[in-house]
Design a protein around this motif. Structure first.
Motif, mmCIF file in Angstrom:
data_model
loop_
_atom_site.group_PDB
_atom_site.id
_atom_site.type_symbol
_atom_site.label_atom_id
_atom_site.label_comp_id
_atom_site.label_asym_id
_atom_site.label_seq_id
_atom_site.Cartn_x
_atom_site.Cartn_y
_atom_site.Cartn_z
ATOM 1 N N THR A 1 -2.857 7.601 -9.002
ATOM 2 C CA THR A 1 -3.215 6.219 -9.314
ATOM 3 C C THR A 1 -4.078 5.568 -8.236
ATOM 4 N N GLY A 2 -4.011 6.075 -6.995
ATOM 5 C CA GLY A 2 -4.742 5.462 -5.894
ATOM 6 C C GLY A 2 -4.075 4.211 -5.361
ATOM 7 N N ILE A 3 -2.811 3.993 -5.741
ATOM 8 C CA ILE A 3 -2.060 2.818 -5.309
ATOM 9 C C ILE A 3 -0.799 3.273 -4.585
ATOM 10 N N PRO A 4 -0.497 2.737 -3.411
ATOM 11 C CA PRO A 4 0.745 3.103 -2.719
ATOM 12 C C PRO A 4 1.963 2.749 -3.557
ATOM 13 N N ASP A 5 2.944 3.607 -3.526
ATOM 14 C CA ASP A 5 4.191 3.364 -4.242
ATOM 15 C C ASP A 5 5.126 2.600 -3.304
ATOM 16 N N VAL A 6 5.268 1.311 -3.546
ATOM 17 C CA VAL A 6 6.119 0.473 -2.698
ATOM 18 C C VAL A 6 7.426 0.117 -3.391
ATOM 19 N N ALA A 7 7.701 0.743 -4.532
ATOM 20 C CA ALA A 7 8.925 0.445 -5.278
ATOM 21 C C ALA A 7 10.146 0.821 -4.448
ATOM 22 N N THR A 8 11.183 0.043 -4.569
ATOM 23 C CA THR A 8 12.436 0.332 -3.886
ATOM 24 C C THR A 8 13.572 -0.315 -4.682
ATOM 25 N N GLN B 1 -0.871 3.129 -16.042
ATOM 26 C CA GLN B 1 -1.660 2.970 -14.830
ATOM 27 C C GLN B 1 -3.079 3.493 -15.049
ATOM 28 N N HIS B 2 -3.996 2.965 -14.250
ATOM 29 C CA HIS B 2 -5.377 3.437 -14.286
ATOM 30 C C HIS B 2 -5.525 4.641 -13.379
ATOM 31 N N CYS C 1 -7.539 8.412 7.087
ATOM 32 C CA CYS C 1 -7.698 8.310 5.632
ATOM 33 C C CYS C 1 -6.346 8.476 4.957
ATOM 34 N N SER C 2 -6.340 8.445 3.631
ATOM 35 C CA SER C 2 -5.090 8.401 2.883
ATOM 36 C C SER C 2 -5.185 9.178 1.584
ATOM 37 N N GLN C 3 -4.028 9.460 1.012
ATOM 38 C CA GLN C 3 -3.971 10.062 -0.328
ATOM 39 C C GLN C 3 -4.728 9.226 -1.349
ATOM 40 N N VAL C 4 -4.695 7.904 -1.197
ATOM 41 C CA VAL C 4 -5.330 7.033 -2.184
ATOM 42 C C VAL C 4 -6.846 7.205 -2.193
ATOM 43 N N ASP C 5 -7.394 7.836 -1.146
ATOM 44 C CA ASP C 5 -8.838 8.055 -1.071
ATOM 45 C C ASP C 5 -9.277 9.337 -1.768
ATOM 46 N N VAL C 6 -8.329 10.154 -2.197
ATOM 47 C CA VAL C 6 -8.665 11.482 -2.718
ATOM 48 C C VAL C 6 -9.527 11.410 -3.975
ATOM 49 N N LEU C 7 -9.084 10.674 -4.995
ATOM 50 C CA LEU C 7 -9.830 10.643 -6.258
ATOM 51 C C LEU C 7 -11.190 9.955 -6.144
ATOM 52 N N PRO C 8 -11.317 8.821 -5.435
ATOM 53 C CA PRO C 8 -12.660 8.254 -5.273
ATOM 54 C C PRO C 8 -13.623 9.224 -4.595
#
Length: 619
Positions: A337-344, A357-358, A553-560
């Motif tokens: 999704t490119g969005i951090p999972d902050v759910a708790t 999700q997109h 960098c981050s996992q969220v940067d992978v798909l872009p």
């Protein structure tokens, strides 16, 4: 008759079960005919899946009835007075069911969503909520219908019990095996997969999202399941005041062209200047527990990943990549999704309200999409995230492979890679394939078939702990086996036609907390950053020149980054960016002390931070 060989108690319980099941099925038909559009035809598969959901709950009721009747004073076939209890209890159960289904029906009418736990939030403004219902729906008529149905239920269940009480008795001792079988049947229906499709996980809400059709999924869902599954997430949301405060900063950091502080738009349409004549294939490998400090790329003296280290020297290797959080489900979420999972306390993939999700994967027009997983996508409800959001996805799980499972995580990673390769080599269209590994995880299984070629090593406990393998030699060998599997995959793929036109990407799903010694700055060990620090490699001799990059960098940067490499125009709604965009550095120096940041949330600590350079900044 054979039917009368079954104890009266069981005949009665099964009759009640069928009545409740019929009610649930009738409601599903009413729901479908009320809310379906002309382009949404009847789906037998959706109704059958819904029947399986319903069976779990009515079997739970039946099991409770069976256990209660084990006490003679509550058994209506042993004590006549017990009839009063059941003439109150069953109508009460029906009333609860009627109420839940009624709320579910109007909840969908109001929000176009099946009932979930967020409905409880309306109780915080009960007065306003009641006025909305009063002005929107015929509450008096609904209440009258409830009362009428409850009276009819009381009469019906009373007569049903009387019918079975008047029937022929059955010799008690001969019925004991039947009781045991019935008990086990009810338990299986509650915790098993029910009716068909074996697996280690029971039916979950995410199974409804395998249809790639939102309305079919809504038809299949059971309101009890969706409500209970979302109960822990009922207060999930965001702080609008803080979002409004920090939106301009984040929008500028992400490069949002048209900032909208009212609707908080983060969308960026990224157009690539030119395109390739031949669309490159994409193979994205999400690597289980791929801790940076345990690998050869960071100088671990055990030289655990010599093959991958060599591969990194031939590709574009980012040695300071961080996952937004710890955990496989969170890692997969962030990557897709490119969005951090902050759910708790749970993960976002387990939240039914977050299923849609997109993902940038859908911008790869003309591509065939694949996801290969050695185990089951039911784990952590990943199935809902994947099948509901990736267009035309072909999901391969343990039951779709020829290889046999070796442990709880399914088939071995080596066989997962080889079977994925056998599918990909047959493709005539460009493809986007994700392969998710699992063997570098307890119980650290090394398949017997590989032990002749893959040699195990053995070191002392103190030495293992010093260099990051506190769990012992099993952990060390499992990490080394990962490198072995990478090698087998790449060597097999190199023999196929698709290899030359493919961009391979490897990223860890998360790291492991541990002692990094002198391999990394002391802060990585002290602040627990080893949990999130993972290797990130882009490899393609045709499209990329070797380079080692030290930018954060981050996992969220992978798909872009993948989309930009593949020359694909894409819509970015994520925290991610194209890591190879050289203009990015200079763009934000004016208001950021460093060019790049990576969002990190430690769910085991009360702090949220950002990683930049060699420091861990806490808010």
């Amino acid at each position: 008759m054979l039917l009368y060989r079954i104890p009266k108690l069981l005949r009665w319980i099964f009759s009640v079960l069928l009545v409740f099941l019929a009610f649930m099925t009738l409601f599903r038909f009413i729901f479908f005919w009320t809310y379906h559009l002309p382009e949404q035809p009847f789906s037998g598969k959706a109704f059958f899946l819904g029947l399986r959901y319903d069976a779990r709950y009515v079997c739970g009721i039946a099991l409770f009835m069976l256990l209660l009747c084990a006490f003679p004073f509550i058994n209506p076939f042993k004590k006549a007075a017990a009839r009063k209890f059941w003439n109150i209890f069953l109508p009460f159960v029906f009333l609860v069911m009627l109420f839940v289904y009624g709320v579910d029906f109007y909840h969908y009418d109001y929000l176009q969503q099946r009932l979930n736990a967020t409905v409880l939030n309306y109780l915080q403004n009960a007065g306003i909520s009641f006025k909305v219902m009063w002005q929107s729906y015929p509450l008096f008529k609904i209440l009258f219908a409830f009362i009428l149905l409850l009276v009819l239920a009381r009469i019906f269940f009373g007569r049903l019990l009387s019918k079975y009480q008047a029937e022929q008795s059955f010799y008690k001792r001969k019925g004991i095996p039947v009781y045991i079988i019935t008990f086990l049947f009810f338990v299986f229906c509650m915790v098993g997969r029910v009716v068909y499709k074996s697996g280690q996980y029971p039916l979950r809400w995410s199974d409804a999202f395998t249809f790639n059709n939102t309305f079919k999924s809504q038809v299949a869902l059971n309101p009890f399941q969706s409500f209970l599954s979302s109960l822990k997430y009922k207060e999930s949301g965001y702080d609008e005041k803080k979002l409004r405060q920090y939106y301009p900063l984040m929008a500028s950091y992400l490069g949002v062209q048209q900032q909208d502080s009212v609707h908080f738009n983060f969308e960026r349409k990224v157009a690539v200047a030119d395109t390739f004549i031949s669309k490159p294939n994409i193979v994205l490998v999400i690597c289980e527990s791929f801790s940076a400090y345990k690998s050869s790329m960071y100088g671990n003296p055990y030289n655990t990943t010599p093959y991958f280290n060599e591969l990194c020297s031939k590709g574009v290797f980012f040695d300071r990549c961080f996952t937004p959080a710890y955990g496989t489900a969170r890692g997969v979420w962030a990557t897709i999704t490119g969005i951090p999972d902050v759910a708790t306390p749970g993960t976002a993939s387990r939240n039914p309200n977050a299923v849609s999700q997109h993902t940038i994967i859908n911008n790869f027009s003309g591509y065939n999409n694949f996801y290969f997983l050695g185990g089951s996508a039911t784990w952590a409800n990943l199935r809902g995230l994947l099948t509901n959001n990736i267009n035309g996805l072909k999901l391969y799980e343990e039951e779709n492979f020829k290889a046999k499972t070796i442990d709880v995580w399914g088939i071995s990673d080596k066989n997962l890679f080889l079977e994925a390769n056998s599918v990909l080599k047959e493709q005539t269209n460009p493809f986007f394939a994700v392969i998710q590994t699992a063997d570098n995880h307890r119980p650290y299984t090394i398949p017997a078939e590989d032990k002749a070629e893959f040699k195990l090593v053995n070191y002392g406990k103190d030495s293992l702990k010093k260099f990051g393998f506190a769990a012992g030699n099993d952990e060390l060998n499992a990490f080394r086996y990962t490198d072995f599997c990478f090698q087998k995959f790449m060597e097999s793929a190199a023999k196929e036609k698709y290899f030359g036109n493919t961009i391979f990407v490897f990223v860890g799903d998360h790291g492991i907390r541990g002692y990094a010694g002198n391999m990394l700055p002391k802060s990585f060990t002290e602040q627990g950053l080893t949990c999130e620090h993972v290797p990130l490699l882009f490899y393609s001799p045709k499209y990329l020149q070797p380079k080692r990059i030290h930018d954060v960098c981050s996992q969220v940067d992978v798909l872009p980054t993948i989309a930009s490499l593949a020359k694909v125009n894409y819509v970015n709604t994520t925290f991610g960016r194209n890591l190879l965009d050289s203009s990015y550095k200079n763009q934000f120096k004016s208001f950021m002390p460093s060019e790049y940041y990576a969002f990190v949330m430690d769910h085991d600590a009360p702090s949220i931070g950002m990683v930049s350079n060699d420091y861990y900044f806490l808010k």
